[in-house]
Motif scaffolding. Structure first.
Motif, mmCIF file in Angstrom:
data_model
loop_
_atom_site.group_PDB
_atom_site.id
_atom_site.type_symbol
_atom_site.label_atom_id
_atom_site.label_comp_id
_atom_site.label_asym_id
_atom_site.label_seq_id
_atom_site.Cartn_x
_atom_site.Cartn_y
_atom_site.Cartn_z
ATOM 1 N N ASP A 1 -22.297 -40.377 9.946
ATOM 2 C CA ASP A 1 -22.317 -39.266 10.513
ATOM 3 C C ASP A 1 -21.032 -39.557 11.272
ATOM 4 O O ASP A 1 -20.547 -38.548 11.671
ATOM 5 N N THR A 2 -20.475 -41.482 12.216
ATOM 6 C CA THR A 2 -19.533 -41.391 13.061
ATOM 7 C C THR A 2 -18.395 -41.058 12.315
ATOM 8 O O THR A 2 -16.927 -41.080 13.051
ATOM 9 N N ASP A 3 -18.304 -41.404 11.130
ATOM 10 C CA ASP A 3 -16.905 -41.071 10.114
ATOM 11 C C ASP A 3 -16.600 -40.007 10.169
ATOM 12 O O ASP A 3 -15.323 -39.129 10.330
ATOM 13 N N LYS A 4 -17.722 -39.133 9.849
ATOM 14 C CA LYS A 4 -17.462 -37.614 9.939
ATOM 15 C C LYS A 4 -16.975 -36.941 11.481
ATOM 16 O O LYS A 4 -16.669 -35.610 11.669
ATOM 17 N N LYS A 5 -17.524 -37.253 12.212
ATOM 18 C CA LYS A 5 -17.737 -36.817 13.630
ATOM 19 C C LYS A 5 -16.162 -36.743 14.179
ATOM 20 O O LYS A 5 -15.477 -36.288 14.795
ATOM 21 N N GLY A 6 -15.601 -37.916 14.196
ATOM 22 C CA GLY A 6 -14.784 -38.527 14.478
ATOM 23 C C GLY A 6 -14.238 -39.328 15.599
ATOM 24 O O GLY A 6 -15.684 -40.560 16.373
ATOM 25 N N CYS A 7 -13.634 -39.266 16.677
ATOM 26 C CA CYS A 7 -13.824 -40.293 18.196
ATOM 27 C C CYS A 7 -14.845 -39.326 19.118
ATOM 28 O O CYS A 7 -14.383 -38.330 19.266
ATOM 29 N N PHE A 8 -15.545 -39.780 19.486
ATOM 30 C CA PHE A 8 -16.172 -39.733 20.920
ATOM 31 C C PHE A 8 -16.123 -39.232 21.698
ATOM 32 O O PHE A 8 -16.065 -38.559 22.358
ATOM 33 N N PHE A 9 -14.328 -39.743 21.773
ATOM 34 C CA PHE A 9 -14.217 -39.508 23.860
ATOM 35 C C PHE A 9 -12.731 -38.021 23.639
ATOM 36 O O PHE A 9 -12.529 -37.333 24.517
ATOM 37 N N CYS A 10 -12.135 -38.132 22.142
ATOM 38 C CA CYS A 10 -11.198 -36.956 22.322
ATOM 39 C C CYS A 10 -11.275 -36.796 20.979
ATOM 40 O O CYS A 10 -10.369 -35.019 21.549
ATOM 41 N N ASN A 11 -12.526 -36.225 20.613
ATOM 42 C CA ASN A 11 -13.014 -35.441 19.589
ATOM 43 C C ASN A 11 -12.175 -35.144 18.622
ATOM 44 O O ASN A 11 -12.026 -33.891 17.507
ATOM 45 N N LYS A 12 -11.260 -35.817 18.014
ATOM 46 C CA LYS A 12 -10.483 -35.727 16.598
ATOM 47 C C LYS A 12 -10.552 -36.181 16.392
ATOM 48 O O LYS A 12 -11.075 -37.645 15.716
ATOM 49 N N PRO A 13 -10.435 -35.682 14.676
ATOM 50 C CA PRO A 13 -11.487 -36.539 13.242
ATOM 51 C C PRO A 13 -10.454 -37.834 12.874
ATOM 52 O O PRO A 13 -11.084 -38.371 11.908
ATOM 53 N N ASP A 14 -9.525 -37.721 13.143
ATOM 54 C CA ASP A 14 -8.791 -39.204 12.422
ATOM 55 C C ASP A 14 -9.045 -40.308 12.941
ATOM 56 O O ASP A 14 -8.001 -41.240 12.000
ATOM 57 N N HIS A 15 -9.375 -40.435 13.531
ATOM 58 C CA HIS A 15 -9.634 -42.049 14.406
ATOM 59 C C HIS A 15 -11.356 -42.320 15.198
ATOM 60 O O HIS A 15 -12.235 -41.101 15.229
ATOM 61 N N VAL A 16 -11.941 -43.347 15.389
ATOM 62 C CA VAL A 16 -12.751 -43.308 16.192
ATOM 63 C C VAL A 16 -12.261 -44.257 17.802
ATOM 64 O O VAL A 16 -11.192 -44.234 17.971
ATOM 65 N N LYS A 17 -13.426 -43.910 18.211
ATOM 66 C CA LYS A 17 -13.539 -44.544 20.079
ATOM 67 C C LYS A 17 -12.364 -45.301 20.548
ATOM 68 O O LYS A 17 -11.657 -45.254 21.147
ATOM 69 N N LYS A 18 -12.702 -45.721 19.578
ATOM 70 C CA LYS A 18 -12.318 -47.544 19.858
ATOM 71 C C LYS A 18 -10.958 -48.224 19.824
ATOM 72 O O LYS A 18 -10.860 -48.130 19.846
ATOM 73 N N GLU A 19 -10.616 -46.819 18.447
ATOM 74 C CA GLU A 19 -9.120 -46.847 18.243
ATOM 75 C C GLU A 19 -8.100 -45.702 18.859
ATOM 76 O O GLU A 19 -7.012 -45.435 18.324
ATOM 77 N N CYS A 20 -8.583 -45.014 20.002
ATOM 78 C CA CYS A 20 -8.485 -43.781 20.935
ATOM 79 C C CYS A 20 -7.077 -44.615 21.374
ATOM 80 O O CYS A 20 -7.397 -45.504 22.109
ATOM 81 N N PRO A 21 -6.265 -43.675 21.426
ATOM 82 C CA PRO A 21 -4.829 -43.881 22.414
ATOM 83 C C PRO A 21 -5.267 -43.176 23.754
ATOM 84 O O PRO A 21 -3.904 -44.222 24.144
#
Length: 188
Positions: A167-187
């Motif tokens: 589920d977390t992989d499908k949603k993507g980043c919680f911070f910027c809502n982009k699907p290509d990365h997760v929050k801890k990898e968010c620029p």
């Protein structure tokens, strides 16, 4: 003894309750006693209510419970309300829990009627039988094969954990809502 001495020792609340026309101490005390007379109707009602509403909860033994009910019935007898033995036996049968239901059915199928003493002896036997049946059934408990970290590691591999990761992989980043990365990898 003077009535004036008695009147001084009486609280204010009772001074107006007794008429002033009484001149002798005996009459005065009799008049006050009438205010404290206990009603047999109330006591009968209270005992009868407790006899009807009492229930056996499984604590203690059945003998003491039936004796307690017999004691309440004897109190009613002293107040001129006598319950027959048959009525008392049926009140006891009604007040016992469902674990004694088979015993109640057996009693109702018999033609003879029991006295409360006979009921006590039969119920004590039934109670012992129920305890023996309860002691024969035992629960099996086992200990886990793995202790420590292995058990914790196995708990994280369950289907619930896998579903959460998906589920977390499908949603993507919680911070910027982009699907290509997760929050801890968010620029950001």
């Amino acid at each position: 003894m003077s009535l004036m001495i008695i009147k001084r020792g009486i609280p204010e609340a009772f001074r107006g309750a007794v008429s002033n026309s009484i001149t002798q101490a005996k009459e005065y005390l009799d008049e006050i006693e009438k205010h404290f007379v206990k009603s047999n109707k109330v006591e009968t009602s209270t005992i009868l209510n407790s006899l009807i509403s009492i229930k056996y909860k499984g604590k203690g033994n059945v003998r003491e419970y039936i004796i307690e009910m017999s004691h309440l019935a004897s109190k009613l007898k002293a107040l001129n309300l006598e319950l027959s033995d048959d009525t008392l036996v049926h009140l006891v049968l009604i007040s016992l829990p469902n674990q004694f239901s088979q015993f109640q059915i057996n009693y109702n199928c018999q033609r003879e009627k029991w006295t409360p003493n006979e009921l006590i002896s039969h119920y004590v036997q039934e109670e012992e039988r129920l305890k023996q049946n309860k002691a024969e059934s035992a629960y099996l408990a086992s200990t886990p094969k793995y202790k420590g970290n292995k058990r914790k590691h196995e708990a994280t591999k369950g289907p619930y954990v896998k579903k959460q990761k998906q589920d977390t992989d499908k949603k993507g980043c919680f911070f910027c809502n982009k699907p290509d990365h997760v929050k801890k990898e968010c620029p950001k």
